[in-house]
Design an enzyme around this catalytic site. Sequence first.
Site, PDB file in Angstrom:
ATOM      1  N   LYS A 199       0.991  -1.011   0.041  1.00 32.32           N
ATOM      2  CA  LYS A 199       0.170   0.166  -0.016  1.00 32.32           C
ATOM      3  C   LYS A 199       1.133   1.174   0.139  1.00 32.32           C
ATOM      4  O   LYS A 199       0.718   2.223  -0.788  1.00 32.32           O
ATOM      5  CB  LYS A 199      -0.741   0.122   1.294  1.00 32.32           C
ATOM      6  CG  LYS A 199      -2.079  -1.143   1.353  1.00 32.32           C
ATOM      7  CD  LYS A 199      -2.839  -1.154   2.375  1.00 32.32           C
ATOM      8  CE  LYS A 199      -2.093  -1.068   3.902  1.00 32.32           C
ATOM      9  NZ  LYS A 199      -1.631  -2.350   4.239  1.00 32.32           N
ATOM     10  N   ARG A 245      -9.481   0.823   9.056  1.00 30.71           N
ATOM     11  CA  ARG A 245      -8.929  -0.699   9.160  1.00 30.71           C
ATOM     12  C   ARG A 245      -9.690  -1.019  10.005  1.00 30.71           C
ATOM     13  O   ARG A 245      -9.686  -2.381  10.445  1.00 30.71           O
ATOM     14  CB  ARG A 245      -7.588  -0.566  10.157  1.00 30.71           C
ATOM     15  CG  ARG A 245      -6.357  -1.046   9.236  1.00 30.71           C
ATOM     16  CD  ARG A 245      -5.116  -0.640  10.269  1.00 30.71           C
ATOM     17  NE  ARG A 245      -3.989  -1.513   9.889  1.00 30.71           N
ATOM     18  CZ  ARG A 245      -3.017  -0.897   9.310  1.00 30.71           C
ATOM     19  NH1 ARG A 245      -3.078   0.266   8.916  1.00 30.71           N
ATOM     20  NH2 ARG A 245      -1.614  -1.590   9.285  1.00 30.71           N
ATOM     21  N   ARG A 295      11.646  -6.282   4.394  1.00 27.88           N
ATOM     22  CA  ARG A 295      11.569  -4.714   4.222  1.00 27.88           C
ATOM     23  C   ARG A 295      12.535  -3.854   5.272  1.00 27.88           C
ATOM     24  O   ARG A 295      12.656  -4.121   6.303  1.00 27.88           O
ATOM     25  CB  ARG A 295       9.941  -4.173   4.747  1.00 27.88           C
ATOM     26  CG  ARG A 295       9.684  -2.860   4.618  1.00 27.88           C
ATOM     27  CD  ARG A 295       8.361  -2.623   4.379  1.00 27.88           C
ATOM     28  NE  ARG A 295       7.712  -3.076   5.440  1.00 27.88           N
ATOM     29  CZ  ARG A 295       6.249  -2.668   5.683  1.00 27.88           C
ATOM     30  NH1 ARG A 295       5.544  -2.366   4.636  1.00 27.88           N
ATOM     31  NH2 ARG A 295       5.617  -3.255   6.747  1.00 27.88           N
ATOM     32  N   ARG A 337      11.673  -1.586  10.386  1.00 27.93           N
ATOM     33  CA  ARG A 337      10.468  -1.372  11.521  1.00 27.93           C
ATOM     34  C   ARG A 337      10.464  -2.328  12.541  1.00 27.93           C
ATOM     35  O   ARG A 337      10.432  -3.574  12.339  1.00 27.93           O
ATOM     36  CB  ARG A 337       9.324  -1.220  10.759  1.00 27.93           C
ATOM     37  CG  ARG A 337       8.822  -0.016  10.242  1.00 27.93           C
ATOM     38  CD  ARG A 337       7.601   0.005   9.326  1.00 27.93           C
ATOM     39  NE  ARG A 337       6.406  -0.790  10.076  1.00 27.93           N
ATOM     40  CZ  ARG A 337       5.356  -0.599   9.267  1.00 27.93           C
ATOM     41  NH1 ARG A 337       5.288  -0.282   8.292  1.00 27.93           N
ATOM     42  NH2 ARG A 337       4.325  -1.437  10.090  1.00 27.93           N
ATOM     43  N   ARG A 347      -0.059  -8.948  13.278  1.00 34.22           N
ATOM     44  CA  ARG A 347      -0.853  -8.021  12.428  1.00 34.22           C
ATOM     45  C   ARG A 347      -1.644  -8.675  11.674  1.00 34.22           C
ATOM     46  O   ARG A 347      -2.889  -8.188  11.149  1.00 34.22           O
ATOM     47  CB  ARG A 347       0.407  -7.250  11.724  1.00 34.22           C
ATOM     48  CG  ARG A 347       0.973  -6.412  12.783  1.00 34.22           C
ATOM     49  CD  ARG A 347       2.349  -6.029  12.511  1.00 34.22           C
ATOM     50  NE  ARG A 347       2.146  -4.792  11.039  1.00 34.22           N
ATOM     51  CZ  ARG A 347       3.224  -4.792  10.183  1.00 34.22           C
ATOM     52  NH1 ARG A 347       4.342  -5.225  10.222  1.00 34.22           N
ATOM     53  NH2 ARG A 347       3.144  -3.897   9.290  1.00 34.22           N
TER      54      ARG A 347
HETATM   55  P1  AMP Z   1       1.231   0.545   8.926  1.00 34.53           P
HETATM   56  O1  AMP Z   1       2.290   0.997   8.694  1.00 34.53           O
HETATM   57  O2  AMP Z   1      -0.111   0.661   8.250  1.00 34.53           O
HETATM   58  O3  AMP Z   1       1.303  -1.359   8.812  1.00 34.53           O
HETATM   59  O4  AMP Z   1       0.712   0.379  10.442  1.00 34.53           O
HETATM   60  C1  AMP Z   1       1.571   0.163  11.462  1.00 34.53           C
HETATM   61  C2  AMP Z   1       0.805   0.130  12.791  1.00 34.53           C
HETATM   62  O5  AMP Z   1       0.119   1.195  13.195  1.00 34.53           O
HETATM   63  C3  AMP Z   1      -0.471  -0.952  12.673  1.00 34.53           C
HETATM   64  O6  AMP Z   1      -0.040  -2.365  12.974  1.00 34.53           O
HETATM   65  C4  AMP Z   1      -1.416  -0.494  14.021  1.00 34.53           C
HETATM   66  O7  AMP Z   1      -0.708  -0.808  15.321  1.00 34.53           O
HETATM   67  C5  AMP Z   1      -1.251   1.131  13.684  1.00 34.53           C
HETATM   68  N1  AMP Z   1      -2.079   1.764  12.650  1.00 34.53           N
HETATM   69  C6  AMP Z   1      -1.744   2.126  11.413  1.00 34.53           C
HETATM   70  N2  AMP Z   1      -2.984   2.601  10.989  1.00 34.53           N
HETATM   71  C7  AMP Z   1      -4.091   2.121  11.760  1.00 34.53           C
HETATM   72  C8  AMP Z   1      -5.496   2.426  11.840  1.00 34.53           C
HETATM   73  N3  AMP Z   1      -5.975   2.814  10.911  1.00 34.53           N
HETATM   74  N4  AMP Z   1      -6.009   1.865  12.966  1.00 34.53           N
HETATM   75  C9  AMP Z   1      -5.666   1.366  14.164  1.00 34.53           C
HETATM   76  N5  AMP Z   1      -4.165   1.185  14.034  1.00 34.53           N
HETATM   77  C10 AMP Z   1      -3.388   1.641  12.890  1.00 34.53           C
END
Ligand code: AMP
Length: 238
Positions: A33, A108, A148, A181, A192
């Site tokens: 994404k 989400r 990554r 990360r 996740r």
């Molecule tokens: P990402 O970078 O999109 O993989 O997000 C990393 C982490 O941020 C996720 O595993 C969640 O802990 C938190 N996170 C990101 N976006 C959301 C969202 N829309 N709602 C809740 N937690 C989020």
Amino acid sequence: MSSSSVAVESGREAVSKTVPGPILLLGAPGVGKGTQAKELVKLWGIPQISTGDLLRANVAQGTQLGRVAKEIMGRGELVPDSLVNEMVAVRLQQPDTANGYILDGFPRTLPQAGWLDGRLASATQALPVIAVSIQVDYNQLLRRITGRRNCPACQRIYNVYGNPPQKDGFCDVDGTALVQRADDTEQIFAERMRAYGALTAPVVEHYRALGRFAEVDGDRPIAAIAAGIVAAVERLRK
Ligand code: AMP
């Protein structure tokens, strides 16, 4: 020119492009994404709004939100809806979102989707949202997540298996040492994915049912996936 078209300067020639409006990029962790959002930013000139990036910035700055989010993110769980919605609300007030934006990692959960739908329904002149779900199989995702690496300076994303930097561990663009990360480990990936299946998969079905929805195969070269997304958005905006 229709109200959803605009003349855009591309090099020396002006081309007509669809005004993208709000675009949601949906899909499991690691489907690409963030990578696709960056391609679409270049093509459309609208901002990427990544809730993961915004949360990580809050963590890095030590804000109150960042302090709450840090542990939750470290476990691979989701940050509470009310906090994320408020953060997105503030970002959507920025004038650069006027022609559209690419939401990456939001919504989400179904309550987040309901909040966004309500907000868009009450906004004057807002185009309806288009949701694009990117599909990649589980084993491929695991490889992408654990391989990554990110450049903390220019945000470029590499993968030690599929898209390595020329010099191991350093960004091709600016030579900065790449970082992994904290939640890109196999164990946190499993959590996740569990959160994705339980809470986010229903969001995909919600937008599928609304109709302005497309699914693209994410196991292809980056440019081919981006072309698929653009074609779907142009078709769905007609
Ligand atoms: P990402 O970078 O999109 O993989 O997000 C990393 C982490 O941020 C996720 O595993 C969640 O802990 C938190 N996170 C990101 N976006 C959301 C969202 N829309 N709602 C809740 N937690 C989020």
